[in-house]
Enzyme design. Structure first.
Site, mmCIF file in Angstrom:
data_model
loop_
_atom_site.group_PDB
_atom_site.id
_atom_site.type_symbol
_atom_site.label_atom_id
_atom_site.label_comp_id
_atom_site.label_asym_id
_atom_site.label_seq_id
_atom_site.Cartn_x
_atom_site.Cartn_y
_atom_site.Cartn_z
ATOM 1 N N GLY A 21 0.875 -1.535 -0.097
ATOM 2 C CA GLY A 21 -0.484 -0.338 0.145
ATOM 3 C C GLY A 21 1.073 0.812 -0.219
ATOM 4 N N CYS A 22 0.402 2.411 -0.615
ATOM 5 C CA CYS A 22 0.895 4.230 -0.409
ATOM 6 C C CYS A 22 0.965 4.377 0.715
ATOM 7 C CB CYS A 22 0.354 4.706 -1.262
ATOM 8 S SG CYS A 22 -1.281 5.249 -0.632
ATOM 9 N N PHE A 23 0.436 4.751 1.770
ATOM 10 C CA PHE A 23 1.108 4.399 3.162
ATOM 11 C C PHE A 23 2.130 3.464 3.979
ATOM 12 C CE2 PHE A 23 -2.506 8.587 3.778
ATOM 13 C CZ PHE A 23 -1.492 9.101 4.579
#
Lengths: 326, 326, 326, 326
Positions: free
Chosen positions: A136-138
């Site tokens: 995921g990005c975060f």
């Protein structure tokens, strides 16, 4: 380097990460983009959904899945990837890179198992893998800011705030992505309960097995489109120089993650596959700042980085991108 | 000044112009806001739809229309105002200020006739009127940039480009108001065919009866939320000083329209009821720049200005607003 | 309410807080703005420095200081207020409201002592005071997010991240306020070492005398012009409802600080004098979000609020402002 | 394709166009970036001035000019290029690409003559040239929107409005590039008198020799960093289909200029070397919209395009860039 180009397909090509994956693969010197699947857009040119592609390609969306490809990128919503693999037969020889969160915590489907595709953590496993669960990005931004401390076994409770661009919320029209509301605005969401905390904790425990402290994470919606900036505060007895050395040693040989000696800012990485890290210390606390482009290092760029590793290409092939800079 | 406060009601209070009208009336020293009607929000506090009103008022939306008020503002979509007045009985003594385009071209309903509410053009009629058709936002900015030339009988063909903030497109979620698309973007729409051209031509002919040249107008979507900036290019034999004098004479005594001797910029007027005008000349062409806040002078602010005139209040009452400035 | 209007002067009227104070005082129903001092702009109209004031006033900057005023606002840079009061004689009967940080920690000059002007903390002392040290912008947002916990004696170590608009950095041209750099960008500065921590700690100890834990504060530069949003994370045994009750009780009777039961966002308060507070809990941690307009509740608006208190006016007079909303 | 890579140098490498040229050349597969000259930054790494280059290169600015290069890019301010070539000896065999306006109107220096480097107009001459005067940014966008009409001999008076990002104003700190001022703002400058009109007229007359009508051009400052969007209004008797055919024929074989059948928007081209053109008609007027990235097709990208042509490379080499898209 492979003699023949890699044949690649994309499932879910009309969304943001689909579009970004298309952009990367069209310019990738070792890839032939064989098909882009999108049920809702089948028959239309790619630029009907991604207007910036006008002049770049006349390729059209398809509603069939070619089986004579080497790799398929799943650019589907969370929950949709698993469903897709359950409902469709994909040739066993085709490698899968899934951008959803469906397989990041050890889930499998039809005998396919997935390696968590954070190259800075798992490169040795990725190069031998058949299926990748893209982070995921975060999760990417936060982990890259913490992994060296976990590796050294000195990670303690973390207090992190992160801000994300609107592309993180996807293409769907929502109140919180209405321009009128979001312009010049800041707000918090999923306070202390963001779904990426699970994969973050999984990775941290992989390096520091006894780690059980909280990652207290407050995500903010930012008034920009691309990028994630995170500041993580952690107590430590180490000096700033010792901490920096841990980070530089850990990321030595990893081409996209750079430990800066200067202050960092988000736009240094926007439209690139880089993660930039800056570290400061005051009293017994360090603050680690980490910045990525959420659609590249946080999604499609990292997916192509993983593809490069899967197919034994130079890790940076096709993803040394001109930053937006300004 | 009236002894008793004006009792006002709002129909369609949940949208952008409804919210803006609420904000103005709540702080207006001569108004009691009697009710705010919104079928979809009835029973909820105003701040459920307009979050910034938290702490300002505990008033709730209603689904009934009080008849013991002095004025009703119709903040409805185009076509909805006429329908509303056809389907609902409104006491004849209640004055109506309609913010839609339904009555700007001489239309009437149930015997109600409407004065086109541009005070700089029609103030003498407005003070005697019962019903006001409040001008459109682009229409206001363009007209205020052209009226003095028409008054002097020297208006010729106009080439105008205007840019508008996202609030001009309303509250509805649309592709062109998605933050991800609109941020840092510019685009044209309704090129040479904007619906406001009709009311503009009507006003220009009111002053220069033989005017039949084209108003060639290209509207742009801007990447900001509030404001309209228009540059209009017109051929003229007059000197710059002569033209400026025409404008200053025309707007003398009109408190909100200011002819500047300096260069102007949009943020001088954002969050105010002003229209700022700057004029330049090169060769035989003048360019008239005009700037307004589309929700204030272009909608709710002008509506309250009209209310002030209808009820014989000082024209600026309650609408001398602090600009955003920065 | 006073019979005669308050005569007010401004020193340093050409900067951001000077301009904002002018805007407020020009519309304040109980104030005559007697003079605006600016050495560099003396003789020029106010709108030469504050272009949005065109059409509002023909007042000019002066280089003399009138002594027959009731109150003077010092809108000077840090260090400049003390210097100004040392080098200039100001009639003892004139009250001083200083917006710099020069007198926030108990400093005095020429026998003038200053009350720290946070009404929610010190209203009883402010109404009796002659001189006010107006709080800092981040200091205001952070304190209002923490004071109720300190009052209850349960404040512990704080981990806060805050983001500020560019107006917080003032008018001077700097690399970090260049549009090209700042647009769509995020960066940290003064990590864990912001100068406002001193006044924050002073206030917290005023309520919770033994408080000695760290306020770990990471300030970020935001890509907007106005506003501050802070999220503060603190451990507590109390339930969310108990904590909310502490906050609502503490701010009961304070018209500008509102404890919301909904999620909050920055634009609810931009261009207002409000502070909005939202509280969430997960595990044993609460996160308190607080939002203000840095130039209003964080500077000029709070200064006028203090003036209202000094002169026994209704606290909200002249500062119930229409928000930008969008 | 050349066997040996092109050795390139950059003069004035610390500014915006210098930085952008560096970014392109670092990733260009046929170029070795031999030196980047900047007197003020000599000895420092490139990323000291261009922070986004961290991790990409350890190259340092130099204050010497290597003579064993194939091409030099002059990324200097207007007036500075001529001065530089007068004061420094450059080996005759080195080709020069000048990004300033110093040689766009037929000027020469030390026997060097320059071809105006707009490939869509002058490609046949560029491939044989030694020195290139790279077009201006607005000049590129406006010309590409008008050339086909001039080629057909039917160009008449033009009314154009264009908006530019802040990077067009360069790196210097100015009031009009202060973030606080420029955010959410629009303003006009150099109304009807922009310096690019000269080179535009020169090109139009090259195709339509008798053309003597005015190009009435109003430039606006936009509240974004990158990009130019122009709408040009021209009278014509041709049908929309006829006009579109003229444009498509004219740009056939030019890889970067695309005539779209859909509406266009600025972000389709940001961070690319493309020019996108959209055409609409109403009555006897057409409006031609043209959009470019001012730093790429409007400066450094076009400079590299010219380099490719000078050295007989595929025209698109190294400048098929991933757009920012969002």
């Amino acid at each position: 380097m492979t003699k023949n180009k890699i044949k690649a397909g994309i499932i879910g090509g009309a969304g943001y990460t689909g579009g970004e994956t298309i952009r990367l693969l069209l310019n990738h010197p070792q890839v032939d983009l064989a098909f882009v699947h999108s049920r809702s857009n089948a028959g239309n040119p790619l630029y009907s959904a991604h207007a910036d592609l006008q002049g770049d390609t006349e390729l059209k969306f398809t509603d069939t899945i070619l089986q004579d490809v080497d790799v398929i990128f799943l650019c589907l919503g969370h929950g949709e990837s698993k469903k897709f693999l359950q409902e469709n037969t994909i040739n066993d020889k085709i490698k899968i890179i899934d951008l959803s969160q469906d397989f990041r915590l050890g889930e499998s489907v039809n005998g396919r198992t997935f390696v968590y595709g954070l190259p800075e953590l798992n490169r040795a496993d990725i190069v031998k893998a058949n299926n990748i669960a893209n982070p995921g990005c975060f999760a990417t931004a936060i982990q890259l800011g913490l992994l060296p401390l976990a590796k050294a076994g000195i990670l303690k409770e973390v207090f992190a705030t992160g801000i994300t661009g609107s592309t993180g919320a996807g293409q769907k029209l929502q109140d919180t992505t209405h321009f009128t509301w979001r312009a010049n605005n800041i707000s918090a969401y999923k306070t202390l309960s963001h779904q990426h905390l699970k994969e973050i904790n999984q990775s941290l425990k992989q390096l520091q097995s006894g780690f059980s402290d909280a990652i207290n994470f407050v995500p903010w919606r930012g008034d920009f489109t691309r990028g994630i900036f995170v500041s993580s505060c952690i107590a430590t007895d180490k000096s700033l120089e010792e901490v920096k050395k841990l980070y530089k040693d850990f990321y030595n040989g990893h081409p996209f993650t750079i430990v800066s000696d200067d202050t960092i800012d988000l736009k240094q990485v926007v439209n690139t596959n880089k993660c930039l890290i800056g570290i400061e210390k005051e009293g017994n606390k360090i603050v680690v700042h980490s910045a990525i482009d959420n659609l590249l290092k946080g999604a499609s760029g990292q997916a192509v980085q993983n593809m490069n590793l899967l197919f034994n290409l130079e890790e940076t092939t096709g993803i040394k991108l001109k930053s937006i800079a300004f």
